[in-house]
Design an enzyme around this catalytic site. Structure first.
Site, mmCIF file in Angstrom:
data_model
loop_
_atom_site.group_PDB
_atom_site.id
_atom_site.type_symbol
_atom_site.label_atom_id
_atom_site.label_comp_id
_atom_site.label_asym_id
_atom_site.label_seq_id
_atom_site.Cartn_x
_atom_site.Cartn_y
_atom_site.Cartn_z
ATOM 1 N N LYS A 125 0.835 -1.200 0.000
ATOM 2 C CA LYS A 125 0.000 0.000 0.000
ATOM 3 C C LYS A 125 0.875 1.257 0.000
ATOM 4 O O LYS A 125 0.727 2.130 -0.856
ATOM 5 C CB LYS A 125 -0.926 0.017 1.227
ATOM 6 C CG LYS A 125 -1.841 -1.205 1.351
ATOM 7 C CD LYS A 125 -2.895 -1.241 0.283
ATOM 8 C CE LYS A 125 -3.983 -2.274 0.557
ATOM 9 N NZ LYS A 125 -3.508 -3.655 0.639
ATOM 10 N N LYS A 160 -9.134 1.282 3.567
ATOM 11 C CA LYS A 160 -8.577 -0.074 3.611
ATOM 12 C C LYS A 160 -7.371 -0.145 4.543
ATOM 13 O O LYS A 160 -6.617 0.820 4.684
ATOM 14 C CB LYS A 160 -8.202 -0.562 2.207
ATOM 15 C CG LYS A 160 -7.371 0.378 1.354
ATOM 16 C CD LYS A 160 -7.280 -0.173 -0.070
ATOM 17 C CE LYS A 160 -6.613 0.796 -1.021
ATOM 18 N NZ LYS A 160 -6.559 0.289 -2.412
ATOM 19 N N ARG A 210 -5.212 -5.784 -13.061
ATOM 20 C CA ARG A 210 -3.874 -6.200 -12.667
ATOM 21 C C ARG A 210 -2.961 -6.207 -13.895
ATOM 22 O O ARG A 210 -3.237 -6.877 -14.893
ATOM 23 C CB ARG A 210 -3.927 -7.593 -12.037
ATOM 24 C CG ARG A 210 -2.596 -8.295 -11.841
ATOM 25 C CD ARG A 210 -1.645 -7.561 -10.905
ATOM 26 N NE ARG A 210 -2.218 -7.259 -9.623
ATOM 27 C CZ ARG A 210 -2.269 -8.113 -8.591
ATOM 28 N NH1 ARG A 210 -1.795 -9.336 -8.722
ATOM 29 N NH2 ARG A 210 -2.788 -7.733 -7.434
ATOM 30 N N ARG A 225 -10.437 -7.356 -12.932
ATOM 31 C CA ARG A 225 -11.204 -8.113 -11.941
ATOM 32 C C ARG A 225 -12.462 -7.306 -11.637
ATOM 33 O O ARG A 225 -12.398 -6.263 -10.977
ATOM 34 C CB ARG A 225 -10.338 -8.363 -10.714
ATOM 35 C CG ARG A 225 -9.183 -9.297 -11.066
ATOM 36 C CD ARG A 225 -7.945 -9.131 -10.271
ATOM 37 N NE ARG A 225 -7.480 -7.776 -10.145
ATOM 38 C CZ ARG A 225 -6.561 -7.408 -9.237
ATOM 39 N NH1 ARG A 225 -6.062 -8.307 -8.419
ATOM 40 N NH2 ARG A 225 -6.165 -6.164 -9.168
ATOM 41 N N ARG A 233 -15.616 -4.442 -4.499
ATOM 42 C CA ARG A 233 -14.315 -5.092 -4.572
ATOM 43 C C ARG A 233 -14.252 -6.001 -5.789
ATOM 44 O O ARG A 233 -15.113 -6.848 -5.986
ATOM 45 C CB ARG A 233 -14.048 -5.907 -3.294
ATOM 46 C CG ARG A 233 -14.078 -5.092 -2.023
ATOM 47 C CD ARG A 233 -13.978 -5.978 -0.798
ATOM 48 N NE ARG A 233 -15.102 -6.912 -0.705
ATOM 49 C CZ ARG A 233 -15.208 -7.865 0.217
ATOM 50 N NH1 ARG A 233 -14.233 -8.016 1.112
ATOM 51 N NH2 ARG A 233 -16.254 -8.653 0.250
ATOM 52 N N ASP A 273 -1.893 -2.443 -9.838
ATOM 53 C CA ASP A 273 -3.351 -2.420 -9.896
ATOM 54 C C ASP A 273 -3.827 -1.061 -10.375
ATOM 55 O O ASP A 273 -3.391 -0.017 -9.855
ATOM 56 C CB ASP A 273 -3.948 -2.728 -8.523
ATOM 57 C CG ASP A 273 -3.784 -4.186 -8.135
ATOM 58 O OD1 ASP A 273 -3.438 -4.991 -9.019
ATOM 59 O OD2 ASP A 273 -4.013 -4.520 -6.956
ATOM 60 N N GLU A 281 -2.392 0.340 -6.322
ATOM 61 C CA GLU A 281 -1.534 -0.479 -5.461
ATOM 62 C C GLU A 281 -0.361 -1.007 -6.269
ATOM 63 O O GLU A 281 -0.432 -1.116 -7.506
ATOM 64 C CB GLU A 281 -2.298 -1.667 -4.849
ATOM 65 C CG GLU A 281 -3.284 -1.301 -3.766
ATOM 66 C CD GLU A 281 -3.873 -2.519 -3.060
ATOM 67 O OE1 GLU A 281 -3.280 -3.619 -3.159
ATOM 68 O OE2 GLU A 281 -4.925 -2.366 -2.411
ATOM 69 N N ASN A 283 1.788 -4.386 -5.968
ATOM 70 C CA ASN A 283 1.871 -5.680 -5.303
ATOM 71 C C ASN A 283 3.215 -6.349 -5.598
ATOM 72 O O ASN A 283 3.593 -6.498 -6.762
ATOM 73 C CB ASN A 283 0.735 -6.584 -5.773
ATOM 74 C CG ASN A 283 -0.623 -6.039 -5.373
ATOM 75 O OD1 ASN A 283 -1.101 -6.308 -4.282
ATOM 76 N ND2 ASN A 283 -1.234 -5.253 -6.249
#
Length: 314
Positions: A125, A160, A210, A225, A233, A273, A281, A283
């Site tokens: 994050k 979050k 992604r 997604r 979400r 993301d 984000e 990752n």
């Protein structure tokens, strides 16, 4: 032939139909490499070397028993040609301890992907703060006053936790501010934990996309997604639908700017993301979506990953 050690969750926990680590293992075996596995609790330092209780496996075509054990052996980590760190979050003390072991192994000659120091230094994050020019309006704070002011400004926000995964603990607070203080108190442990708050992006309806980077190079397809049944979400673990798509030019431009920079820091595999063109984000622990992208587009992501890895371990 190279010896590759995958540090990952228990083999019994792999979701065979879509596990990215398994796809990496399969590609490695097909190229003739030895595939080994261990868990983070198998790491240890004995006789002045970081070692692990390792299992060599052979992947079989049977879904019910998808691997067979070839042999079990204690190995010094520096005896492998590459160590692939694929332990899923949470990023807790056990995970951090594993990275400390791996950092010591690097001093002993091991090659680890992603590099353990880079994993520790890049919160999935907080790493976004370095690249805020690509991000939606975002704050990170312990303070309810800050969060209320941000909500008042943007009216519709996402809250979050910094250590969440798979969409866990994500809340949307709309203009009425319903339960804002309660959500912040609960997620933040009454101010003990910092939270990330971002402006809600209605483009989430088209998916949280992604985008994978491998060795600084962009995979040409991403996985959108898409939230289902009224969810905000898009995470696959939260019921999102994965749809592979070509990248937009904006996504390519951002990925190409970040890719070489992060690769130099030891981040061989990254999942960016995007929502509506905004970077949300970065990752680094165990990026996924290999199988979905490969099945839907024909672009073999695991093969791209392995081909790039082999350049580093010749």
């Amino acid at each position: 032939m190279k010896k590759l050690l995958f540090v990952a969750d228990p083999l019994s926990s792999f979701v065979v139909k879509k596990d990215s680590t398994l796809a990496m293992m399969k590609a490695s075996q097909q190229r003739g490499h030895e595939v080994w596995h261990c868990q983070i609790d198998h790491l240890k330092s004995v006789d002045s070397f970081v070692q692990a209780d390792c299992k060599q496996i052979e992947i079989t075509p049977h879904e019910g028993s998808w691997f067979k054990e070839v042999k079990t052996q204690v190995h010094k980590l520096c005896e492998f040609d590459a160590i692939i760190m694929r332990k899923d979050p949470p990023f807790d003390l056990s995970y951090v301890t594993a990275t400390w072991f791996l950092s010591q192994a690097c001093l002993e000659g091991a090659k680890v992907f992603n590099a353990p120091d880079a994993l520790r230094n890049h919160s999935e994050k907080l790493a976004l703060l370095e690249f805020m020019k690509f991000a939606p309006p975002t704050i990170v704070s312990h303070d309810l006053v800050d969060i209320k002011a941000f909500h008042e400004r943007y009216q519709d926000v996402i809250i979050k936790p910094l250590d969440g995964m798979g969409g866990q603990g994500i809340f949307r607070v709309q203009a009425n501010g319903l339960n804002l203080a309660s959500i912040v108190e609960t997620l933040g442990g009454n101010g003990q934990r910092a939270l990330m708050i971002q402006k809600f992006l209605p483009e989430i309806a088209a998916g949280d996309k992604r985008v994978l980077l491998i060795g600084g190079e962009v995979v040409p397809y991403g996985l959108a997604r898409i939230p289902q049944a009224g969810e905000v979400r898009g995470n696959l673990a939260s019921g999102g639908k994965g749809v592979a798509q070509p990248l937009t030019q904006q996504e390519v431009n951002i990925a190409q700017e970040l890719g070489p920079l992060l690769a130099k820091r030891g981040l061989h595999l990254i999942g960016l993301d995007f929502i509506g063109g905004y970077l949300t984000e970065i990752n680094v622990t165990s990026p996924t979506c290999f199988v979905e992208i490969t099945e839907q587009t024909g672009h073999d992501v695991a093969l791209q990953w392995l081909t790039n890895l082999e350049k580093h371990i010749q």
